[in-house]
Design a protein around this motif. Sequence first.
Motif, short mmCIF file in Angstrom:
data_model
loop_
_atom_site.label_atom_id
_atom_site.label_comp_id
_atom_site.label_asym_id
_atom_site.label_seq_id
_atom_site.Cartn_x
_atom_site.Cartn_y
_atom_site.Cartn_z
N UNK A 287 21.04 20.92 20.36
CA UNK A 287 20.40 19.76 19.53
C UNK A 287 18.60 19.53 20.59
N UNK A 288 17.14 19.88 19.36
CA UNK A 288 15.86 19.85 19.84
C UNK A 288 15.54 18.23 20.05
N UNK A 289 14.18 18.05 20.92
CA UNK A 289 14.41 16.68 21.21
C UNK A 289 12.86 16.38 21.37
N UNK A 290 12.32 15.67 20.62
CA UNK A 290 10.39 15.74 20.35
C UNK A 290 10.28 14.08 20.37
N UNK A 291 9.81 13.84 21.39
CA UNK A 291 8.99 12.90 21.45
C UNK A 291 7.86 12.30 19.91
N UNK A 292 8.06 11.38 20.24
CA UNK A 292 6.66 10.46 19.37
C UNK A 292 5.85 10.13 19.95
N UNK A 293 6.03 9.69 20.78
CA UNK A 293 5.02 9.18 21.96
C UNK A 293 4.24 10.11 22.78
N UNK A 294 4.19 11.07 22.29
CA UNK A 294 3.79 12.45 23.13
C UNK A 294 1.86 12.39 22.24
N UNK A 295 0.87 12.95 22.63
CA UNK A 295 0.00 12.26 22.17
C UNK A 295 0.17 14.87 22.29
N UNK A 296 0.69 15.02 22.02
CA UNK A 296 1.01 16.33 20.89
C UNK A 296 1.91 16.24 20.22
N UNK A 297 2.44 15.31 20.40
CA UNK A 297 3.75 14.82 19.07
C UNK A 297 4.20 15.84 17.56
N UNK A 298 2.78 15.99 16.75
CA UNK A 298 2.88 16.64 15.68
C UNK A 298 3.12 18.39 16.61
N UNK A 299 2.36 18.60 16.98
CA UNK A 299 2.24 20.34 16.80
C UNK A 299 3.76 20.92 18.00
N UNK A 300 4.41 19.45 18.95
CA UNK A 300 5.76 19.88 19.36
C UNK A 300 6.52 19.69 18.04
N UNK A 301 6.91 18.32 17.29
CA UNK A 301 7.27 18.71 16.36
C UNK A 301 7.81 19.57 15.60
N UNK A 302 6.32 20.28 15.08
CA UNK A 302 6.23 21.22 14.71
C UNK A 302 6.36 22.66 15.07
N UNK A 303 7.13 23.15 16.66
CA UNK A 303 7.64 23.61 16.86
C UNK A 303 8.86 23.89 16.89
N UNK A 304 9.26 22.20 16.82
CA UNK A 304 10.76 22.29 17.35
C UNK A 304 11.38 22.51 15.31
#
Length: 129
Positions: free
Chosen positions: A42-59
């Motif tokens: 499972x790949x988990x991303x925090x929406x509260x991170x300032x890097x959310x967009x980049x992190x969710x794209x990466x995930x």
Amino acid sequence: MQKTWKTESLRFVKMVFDIHRDSIARKDSTFIANGKEYAKVALIVSRTSKNYDENVDFAELLHAKIEQKYPGISRGVIVKNGKAQSTYNQDLIGESVLMNIGGIDNTLEEEFRAADILATIIKEIIETN
């Protein structure tokens, strides 16, 4: 001095993985292919991170590449909407993702098989960027 060292060190870091084991049951954390059992990822991303967009794209890129080669082993991208302090340190650098590999009932062999798949996928991503 300390802040400069951290900033200089981070410029060489391209992606960050925070790896855990989930607390879900074996029936939900295990994938079988070619007679072998693998721990699901499972790949988990925090929406509260300032890097959310980049992190969710990466995930989502990781998930797509995993599913392309090993359909069913990924549990997908899970976005957590939590308190601001629940960034899982994903606010430190982009292309950060928390990974749950397997669950409490998976064996180390099953988790290592999944980790080998992840290593192959990550290597491919590094080589194409």
